[in-house]
Design a protein around this motif. Structure first.
Motif, mmCIF file in Angstrom:
data_model
loop_
_atom_site.group_PDB
_atom_site.id
_atom_site.type_symbol
_atom_site.label_atom_id
_atom_site.label_comp_id
_atom_site.label_asym_id
_atom_site.label_seq_id
_atom_site.Cartn_x
_atom_site.Cartn_y
_atom_site.Cartn_z
ATOM 1 N N UNK A 250 77.897 95.989 91.147
ATOM 2 C CA UNK A 250 78.979 94.983 90.991
ATOM 3 C C UNK A 250 79.153 93.995 91.955
ATOM 4 N N UNK A 251 78.312 94.097 93.122
ATOM 5 C CA UNK A 251 78.453 93.293 94.240
ATOM 6 C C UNK A 251 77.768 91.697 93.730
ATOM 7 N N UNK A 252 76.719 91.880 92.890
ATOM 8 C CA UNK A 252 76.085 90.712 92.745
ATOM 9 C C UNK A 252 76.645 90.061 91.509
ATOM 10 N N UNK A 253 77.386 90.419 90.755
ATOM 11 C CA UNK A 253 77.850 89.864 89.461
ATOM 12 C C UNK A 253 78.893 88.790 89.499
ATOM 13 N N UNK A 254 79.037 87.725 88.824
ATOM 14 C CA UNK A 254 79.986 86.753 89.248
ATOM 15 C C UNK A 254 81.396 86.852 89.040
ATOM 16 N N UNK A 255 82.140 86.063 89.590
ATOM 17 C CA UNK A 255 83.633 86.555 89.673
ATOM 18 C C UNK A 255 84.307 86.737 88.415
ATOM 19 N N UNK A 256 83.833 86.011 87.233
ATOM 20 C CA UNK A 256 84.401 86.257 85.944
ATOM 21 C C UNK A 256 84.221 87.867 85.424
ATOM 22 N N UNK A 257 83.027 88.144 85.839
ATOM 23 C CA UNK A 257 82.660 89.575 85.339
ATOM 24 C C UNK A 257 83.589 90.524 85.818
ATOM 25 N N UNK A 258 84.138 90.260 87.353
ATOM 26 C CA UNK A 258 84.692 90.995 88.109
ATOM 27 C C UNK A 258 86.256 90.984 87.681
ATOM 28 N N UNK A 259 86.466 89.823 87.264
ATOM 29 C CA UNK A 259 87.966 89.668 86.856
ATOM 30 C C UNK A 259 88.209 90.471 85.547
ATOM 31 N N UNK A 260 87.037 90.582 84.692
ATOM 32 C CA UNK A 260 87.208 91.114 83.465
ATOM 33 C C UNK A 260 87.373 92.762 83.637
ATOM 34 N N UNK B 26 92.401 89.877 73.849
ATOM 35 C CA UNK B 26 93.508 90.525 74.602
ATOM 36 C C UNK B 26 92.948 90.246 76.316
ATOM 37 N N UNK B 27 91.486 90.407 76.497
ATOM 38 C CA UNK B 27 91.029 90.083 77.832
ATOM 39 C C UNK B 27 91.292 88.601 78.024
ATOM 40 N N UNK B 28 90.900 87.934 77.051
ATOM 41 C CA UNK B 28 91.102 86.261 77.365
ATOM 42 C C UNK B 28 92.502 85.972 77.733
ATOM 43 N N UNK B 29 93.364 86.724 77.026
ATOM 44 C CA UNK B 29 94.769 86.240 77.272
ATOM 45 C C UNK B 29 95.480 86.758 78.521
ATOM 46 N N UNK B 30 95.037 87.945 79.030
ATOM 47 C CA UNK B 30 95.151 88.516 80.149
ATOM 48 C C UNK B 30 94.541 87.835 81.674
ATOM 49 N N UNK B 31 93.564 87.362 81.239
ATOM 50 C CA UNK B 31 92.752 86.910 82.371
ATOM 51 C C UNK B 31 92.771 85.247 82.464
ATOM 52 N N UNK B 32 93.216 84.798 81.395
ATOM 53 C CA UNK B 32 93.119 83.266 81.456
ATOM 54 C C UNK B 32 91.762 82.713 81.175
ATOM 55 N N UNK B 33 90.588 83.557 81.050
ATOM 56 C CA UNK B 33 89.431 82.942 80.835
ATOM 57 C C UNK B 33 88.963 82.258 79.423
ATOM 58 N N UNK B 34 88.051 81.684 79.464
ATOM 59 C CA UNK B 34 87.796 81.044 78.083
ATOM 60 C C UNK B 34 87.196 82.091 77.208
ATOM 61 N N UNK B 35 87.145 82.299 75.952
ATOM 62 C CA UNK B 35 86.603 83.149 75.133
ATOM 63 C C UNK B 35 85.071 83.396 75.346
ATOM 64 N N UNK B 36 84.433 82.176 75.321
ATOM 65 C CA UNK B 36 82.957 82.384 75.885
ATOM 66 C C UNK B 36 82.572 83.019 77.067
ATOM 67 N N UNK B 37 83.493 82.844 78.019
ATOM 68 C CA UNK B 37 83.311 83.673 79.244
ATOM 69 C C UNK B 37 83.492 84.824 79.049
ATOM 70 N N UNK B 38 84.514 85.400 78.378
ATOM 71 C CA UNK B 38 85.081 86.814 78.363
ATOM 72 C C UNK B 38 83.723 87.578 77.365
ATOM 73 N N UNK B 39 83.153 86.759 76.314
ATOM 74 C CA UNK B 39 81.963 87.421 75.815
ATOM 75 C C UNK B 39 81.047 87.702 76.675
#
Length: 74
Positions: A1-11, A25-38
């Motif tokens: 997990x260390x090499x993953x982007x911050x958005x992945x770690x946030x999810x 639900x993940x998008x609402x809780x994390x405030x990330x755009x839907x595309x980033x969540x996908x």
């Protein structure tokens, strides 16, 4: 997990704190755009950190959860 982007770690952290969620639900809780969540969900699935199942409330949606949850093996 260390090499993953911050958005992945946030999810990942959102799923730890909130439990099983849909992508919306993940998008609402994390405030990330839907595309980033996908993208983040896809990356976490590829490294076998999360899994999905069909939502019992809406068969069109998937619910994502950590594989270390109690659901594993059931």
């Amino acid at each position: 997990m260390r090499d993953l982007p911050p958005s992945v770690k946030l999810v990942y952290i959102v799923l730890i704190e909130k439990g099983a969620l849909t992508q919306q639900g993940i998008a609402e809780e994390s405030y990330l755009p839907a595309r980033t969540v996908r993208s983040s969900v896809k990356q976490l699935k590829e490294i076998d950190v999360i899994d999905e199942e069909i939502s019992s409330q809406d068969a069109r949606q998937r619910v994502y959860y950590l594989i270390t949850d109690d659901r594993e093996g059931s």
